[in-house]
Design an enzyme around this catalytic site. Structure first.
Site, mmCIF file in Angstrom:
data_model
loop_
_atom_site.group_PDB
_atom_site.id
_atom_site.type_symbol
_atom_site.label_atom_id
_atom_site.label_comp_id
_atom_site.label_asym_id
_atom_site.label_seq_id
_atom_site.Cartn_x
_atom_site.Cartn_y
_atom_site.Cartn_z
ATOM 1 N N ASP A 1 1.696 12.948 -4.464
ATOM 2 C CA ASP A 1 2.452 13.976 -5.445
ATOM 3 C C ASP A 1 1.979 15.232 -4.869
ATOM 4 O O ASP A 1 1.027 15.333 -3.766
ATOM 5 C CB ASP A 1 2.042 13.804 -6.974
ATOM 6 C CG ASP A 1 3.221 14.392 -7.603
ATOM 7 O OD1 ASP A 1 3.337 13.700 -9.090
ATOM 8 O OD2 ASP A 1 3.423 15.421 -7.580
ATOM 9 N N LYS B 1 -8.829 -6.139 -6.501
ATOM 10 C CA LYS B 1 -7.770 -5.082 -6.454
ATOM 11 C C LYS B 1 -6.791 -5.259 -7.592
ATOM 12 O O LYS B 1 -6.217 -6.218 -7.985
ATOM 13 C CB LYS B 1 -6.971 -5.040 -5.258
ATOM 14 C CG LYS B 1 -5.929 -3.850 -5.038
ATOM 15 C CD LYS B 1 -5.237 -3.765 -3.511
ATOM 16 C CE LYS B 1 -4.285 -4.537 -3.572
ATOM 17 N NZ LYS B 1 -2.890 -4.014 -4.464
ATOM 18 N N THR C 1 3.109 -2.590 4.976
ATOM 19 C CA THR C 1 3.027 -3.752 5.458
ATOM 20 C C THR C 1 4.278 -4.686 5.247
ATOM 21 O O THR C 1 4.833 -5.371 6.027
ATOM 22 C CB THR C 1 2.049 -4.584 5.335
ATOM 23 O OG1 THR C 1 1.917 -4.985 3.891
ATOM 24 C CG2 THR C 1 0.492 -4.308 5.587
ATOM 25 N N ARG D 1 -1.117 -13.298 -3.034
ATOM 26 C CA ARG D 1 -0.301 -14.499 -3.166
ATOM 27 C C ARG D 1 -0.960 -15.872 -2.528
ATOM 28 O O ARG D 1 -1.046 -16.652 -2.995
ATOM 29 C CB ARG D 1 1.050 -14.490 -2.867
ATOM 30 C CG ARG D 1 1.979 -13.457 -4.144
ATOM 31 C CD ARG D 1 3.134 -13.063 -3.442
ATOM 32 N NE ARG D 1 2.897 -11.910 -2.492
ATOM 33 C CZ ARG D 1 3.964 -11.300 -2.071
ATOM 34 N NH1 ARG D 1 5.296 -11.566 -2.477
ATOM 35 N NH2 ARG D 1 3.782 -10.277 -1.316
ATOM 36 N N ASP E 1 -5.708 0.453 -6.607
ATOM 37 C CA ASP E 1 -4.616 0.852 -5.873
ATOM 38 C C ASP E 1 -3.334 1.402 -6.438
ATOM 39 O O ASP E 1 -2.355 0.558 -6.848
ATOM 40 C CB ASP E 1 -4.289 -0.416 -4.913
ATOM 41 C CG ASP E 1 -3.022 -0.515 -4.192
ATOM 42 O OD1 ASP E 1 -2.398 -1.301 -4.053
ATOM 43 O OD2 ASP E 1 -2.772 0.644 -3.583
ATOM 44 N N LYS F 1 -1.770 4.395 -5.033
ATOM 45 C CA LYS F 1 -0.765 4.841 -4.125
ATOM 46 C C LYS F 1 -0.538 6.044 -4.746
ATOM 47 O O LYS F 1 0.626 6.498 -4.346
ATOM 48 C CB LYS F 1 0.120 3.843 -3.749
ATOM 49 C CG LYS F 1 -0.131 2.606 -3.111
ATOM 50 C CD LYS F 1 0.898 1.865 -2.429
ATOM 51 C CE LYS F 1 0.315 0.533 -1.777
ATOM 52 N NZ LYS F 1 -0.087 -0.481 -2.630
#
Ligand SMILES: O=C(O)c1cc(=O)[nH]c(=O)n1[C@@H]1O[C@H](COP(=O)(O)O)[C@@H](O)[C@H]1O
Length: 236
Positions: free
Chosen positions: A68, A37, A124, A215, A63, A65
């Site tokens: 609009d 990703k 999240t 991470r 990704d 997002k």
């Protein structure tokens, strides 16, 4: 469109603005994960050509997002299809007309190999207090279920949600929708800015299609070993 693994697959989130670092991660992680990703930090820094370079290593989840007016999101989806991503994100809160426009654009531009349109429900990182402050009078789980119904009815192929919402979404919608799940943290690892979390095994057992992990893998001393360990955890 991304194949559905028999059990949860791993998407490695390569969150960096450095092309060399992203390429090194991609090469090291591709044998251990099903998808890579790239998101806003990398795309804003380096653009489509660099995304294409990284996408040579594994299927791409782009990704960005999108959120609009329908016409603008349709154009963004058409442009994104040039990179032949396996998945794209839009915000479910953009509403049904926007999601319908994204799906139509993906079908028109992407054809049989079109990207899956994933609707992000409630980030999240968002806890109940943060959500309430935006004026949404519902707890995150209820808002996720509400937006999921809206997005799936509008043609989304799947949803991005947090681990605690996976089982309720499976109960409501069955095995069909792709559930792409960040907020995944191996036992003992730092939450960072994630607020609704679970371990890889818990998220996979609940019915996630894909686990999005950044991470815990990319900041590990040996990212490939970290990815392999998570793959072993969810395969057990
Ligand atoms: O769309 C996403 O991938 C996404 C949605 C969401 O609600 N939460 C979320 O963390 N993500 C992404 O998933 C990745 C999680 O990264 P880590 O927290 O480092 O594991 C990041 O690249 C986020 O942008």
């Amino acid at each position: 469109m991304i194949p559905r693994p028999g059990r949860a697959g791993i998407i490695a989130a390569l969150d960096t603005g450095a092309v060399e670092r992203a390429e090194a991660w991609a090469a090291a992680l591709a044998p251990h994960v099903g998808c890579l990703k790239l998101g806003l930090e990398f795309f804003v820094a380096h653009g489509p050509a660099a995304v294409a370079r990284i996408a040579r290593h594994a299927p791409l989840f782009l990704d960005l997002k999108f959120h609009d007016i329908p016409n603008t999101v349709a154009g963004a989806v058409r442009s994104a299809c040039a990179l032949r991503p396996a998945m794209l994100t839009v915000h479910a809160s953009g509403g049904a007309p926007m999601i319908e426009a994204a799906r139509r654009a993906a079908e028109a531009e992407g054809g049989a190999g079109r990207p899956a349109i994933l609707a992000v429900t409630v980030l999240t990182s968002t806890d109940a207090a943060t959500l309430a402050a935006t004026g949404v009078p519902a707890d995150p789980a209820a808002q996720v279920l509400h937006l999921a119904r809206l997005a799936l009815d509008a043609g989304a192929d799947g949803l991005v949600c947090a681990p605690p919402e996976v089982a309720p979404l499976r109960a409501a919608h069955g095995p069909g929708p792709l559930l792409v799940v960040p907020g995944v943290r191996p036992a003992g690892s730092a939450r960072d800015d994630q607020s609704r979390v679970a371990t890889p095994a818990e998220a996979a057992a609940a019915g996630a299609s894909w686990l999005v992990i950044g991470r815990p893998i990319t900041t590990a001393p040996d990212p490939a070993a970290a990815a392999a360990a998570i793959a072993a955890e969810i395969a057990a």
